[in-house]
Design a protein around this motif. Structure first.
Motif: not given
Length: 611
Positions: A406-417, A436-439, A443-445
């Motif tokens: 329940d305390n998990a954090v999902v991290v992603c940026a850019a593309g379809g994901l 991160e989807y503002g920019f 490579g942020y992930e």
């Protein structure tokens, strides 16, 4: 400043000042600067480097492998800390400095604080041109660090040691300002870093800062209150400002008490936990059918802490209703012809709760949103369900979600994901969604995942990344191992840039130069991602299919070190339910029939855009 002084170099004074800055977070005093990321070169090793070594654990220094990567980690740390604690990044004068410019732009777009300390040329100019110095034939004052000017909220070049006495507090004030918050650059001339001056002792004394919470103007707030009371079908769009103001509990209480449904932007996702009765999920181009239906049918849309990016507004085709914008920044509050309410999101939410009293939306609106929410959840369950076919992104998300605590954090940026996660990831605890989807920066992930883990080591961090982004920037995986900051990386190998390949075809183009198979080649590179991850010190394995992925997630959970799971996925499949149009210009002239057809559809949608 006056009184007692101490003889210090400029770098020593800056580092000691940073260590003395404190912040009040819910009544608890903490260091504002959690540390400094450093890759040393000739432009900072003798000045800032010596000062950091001297101060030790009072301001920890962390070594990275890539300047952009370490800056991404610093930015993710600030975001995970709701902009209340930050990190700094120092480099040499040349490529080390310019490598951080992309990250500075990312921080600027996302309104996130980070302190950049690039080295700079000699202020004296005596040894010019020094190694890595940019020479402008028409302007002797130009250096590579000028690249930071358009992507910094505040920029200063330190050419005399005494200037730090004024520049450092200015930098701090910008990072603490909720409206102007963003990256700050203090470009440090390398000779000046090592130059001594009589530093006032008062400059180095601890200072406690508090987050400012502006109250809304009475007239603006009254107009919003009146509009809500008159509305039959109101909708709240929660943005990142809700989370940065720590307003999620107040928003949950307001939505429950009034029945006003809440949709979320990428930055605002997690403002309500997914189980909340008024949570309609994501909105816009990557929105749920429930949220986008509500946006089309609403007679009042209230933006809370959102900058109304094109993905949120469906490129200005999604919000036909009266629009109010609640934002701490006047720049955002006036967008799209909105009626503005300038103020802290939590303050406005709490004042609305008091002022609305027992007011509640009509039952018909509540029932319609409840039905739409149930229909969306059914559709989401269907696309995330496992099968024996080559997995889709949605099925991978479902597997990770089922196996995450329940305390998990999902991290992603850019593309379809990010689009699939925006629609499908169900946040069970605030702060559990970090995309991160503002920019939209590939490579942020992995670096971002490291920063999130450093912000709260008690939470399990799952990084979802495509093969394209992984190949762009993966080196901070080694840093996570070195620091003992475990992250679990799920690497989806779809053979290239699958998201842009789909977009290319959606606009009538042929598959070209996105998937590896459609690119100029002599032979497809047989990249062994698991072996590569192991070479960086992580544990890693490659699996096939969703069942094997779920088993591997169990092994990753038992690991104490960063763990990478690689699996091949289908680049063509994306969730069709939900979503909305996005303005991507299609050529007006083309010999390709598919492009001509796509242009006709594009022109039809352009007619629906609001000015």
């Amino acid at each position: 400043m006056s009184g007692e002084t101490i003889r210090l170099t400029m770098a020593q004074a800056l580092v000691r000042w940073m260590a003395a800055q404190r912040i009040d977070i819910d009544g608890t005093e903490q260091p504002f600067f959690a540390g400094v990321w450093a890759i040393f070169g000739h432009g900072n090793v003798a000045g800032v480097g010596e000062a950091l070594a001297e101060i030790g654990d009072a301001l920890p220094t962390y070594r990275a492998h890539n300047e952009q990567g370490m800056a991404h980690a610093a930015i993710a740390f600030a975001k995970a800390n709701r902009r209340q604690r930050v990190m700094a990044c120092t480099t040499s004068i040349g490529p080390g400095a310019t490598n951080m410019v992309t990250a500075a732009a990312l921080a600027h777009v996302n309104r996130l604080p980070v302190l950049f300390l690039p080295g700079d040329v000699y202020a004296s100019r005596l040894p010019d041109p020094v190694l890595q110095q940019i020479e402008d034939f028409g302007d002797g004052t130009v250096s590579a660090s000028d690249c930071f000017r358009p992507v910094s909220r505040y920029f200063d070049r330190i050419t005399r040691p005494e200037q730090i006495l004024d520049a450092a507090p200015r930098a701090m004030a910008v990072m603490m300002d909720p409206a102007r918050c963003g990256p700050v650059t203090l470009s440090l001339c390398q000779d000046v870093q090592a130059e001594a001056f009589d530093c006032p002792v008062s400059f180095l004394e601890p200072r406690l800062w508090r987050q400012r919470r502006p109250h809304p103007d009475v007239g603006e707030f009254s107009a919003l209150l009146q509009a809500i009371r008159a509305a039959q079908r109101p909708l709240i769009v929660a943005g990142g400002g809700v989370l940065y103001s720590r307003g999620e509990e107040a928003l949950a209480a307001l939505a429950q008490a009034t029945g006003i449904p809440v949709a979320e932007t990428q930055a605002g996702k997690g403002s309500l936990v997914a189980s909340h009765a008024q949570a309609l999920g994501s909105i816009g181009v990557t929105g749920t059918s429930a949220a986008n239906r509500a946006a089309r049918e609403a007679d009042l849309v209230i933006g809370l802490g959102t900058r109304l990016q094109d993905f949120t507004t469906g490129s200005r085709t999604l919000f036909p209703a009266q629009l109010f914008q609640v934002n701490v920044a006047a720049h955002d509050a006036h967008k799209h012809g909105a009626k503005s309410v300038v103020g802290d999101a939590r303050e406005v939410i709490e004042e609305l709760a008091l002022s609305l009293g027992k007011w509640r939306v009509p039952q018909a609106w509540e029932d319609a949103n409840e039905t739409a929410r149930a229909e969306w959840n059914h559709a989401a369950d269907a696309v995330m369900a496992p099968s024996d076919a080559l997995p889709s992104d949605a099925q991978v998300i479902g597997a990770v979600s089922r196996n995450a605590p329940d305390n998990a954090v999902v991290v992603c940026a850019a593309g379809g994901l990010p689009g699939e996660l925006h629609k499908l990831w169900r946040v069970r605890k605030p702060g559990g969604y970090h995309v991160e989807y503002g920019f939209s920066c590939m490579g942020y992930e992995i670096a971002g995942g490291l920063g999130v883990k450093m912000a709260d080591p008690s939470r399990e961090v799952f990084v979802l990344v495509g093969d394209g982004s992984y190949l762009m920037l993966n080196s901070e995986l080694a840093t996570s191992v070195m620091l003992g900051m475990k992250i679990t990386v799920v690497l989806l190998d779809n053979g290239g840039y699958g998201c842009i390949n789909r977009l290319q075809q959606a606009t009538g183009g042929r598959p070209f130069n996105n998937l590896l198979a459609d690119s100029r080649q002599e032979v497809l590179p047989p990249v062994d991602f698991a072996a590569h991850a192991r070479s960086l010190g992580a544990q890693a394995e490659k699996v096939s299919g969703i069942a094997a992925l779920e088993e591997a997630l169990g092994r990753a959970a038992a690991s104490r070190s960063s763990y990478v799971i690689v699996l091949e996925t289908d680049p063509a499949i994306t969730t069709q339910s939900g979503g909305h149009w996005w303005d991507v210009a299609v050529p007006q002239v083309s010999a390709r029939a598919e492009v001509v057809e796509a242009r006709a559809r594009y022109e039809d949608m352009k007619k629906r855009q609001m000015p």
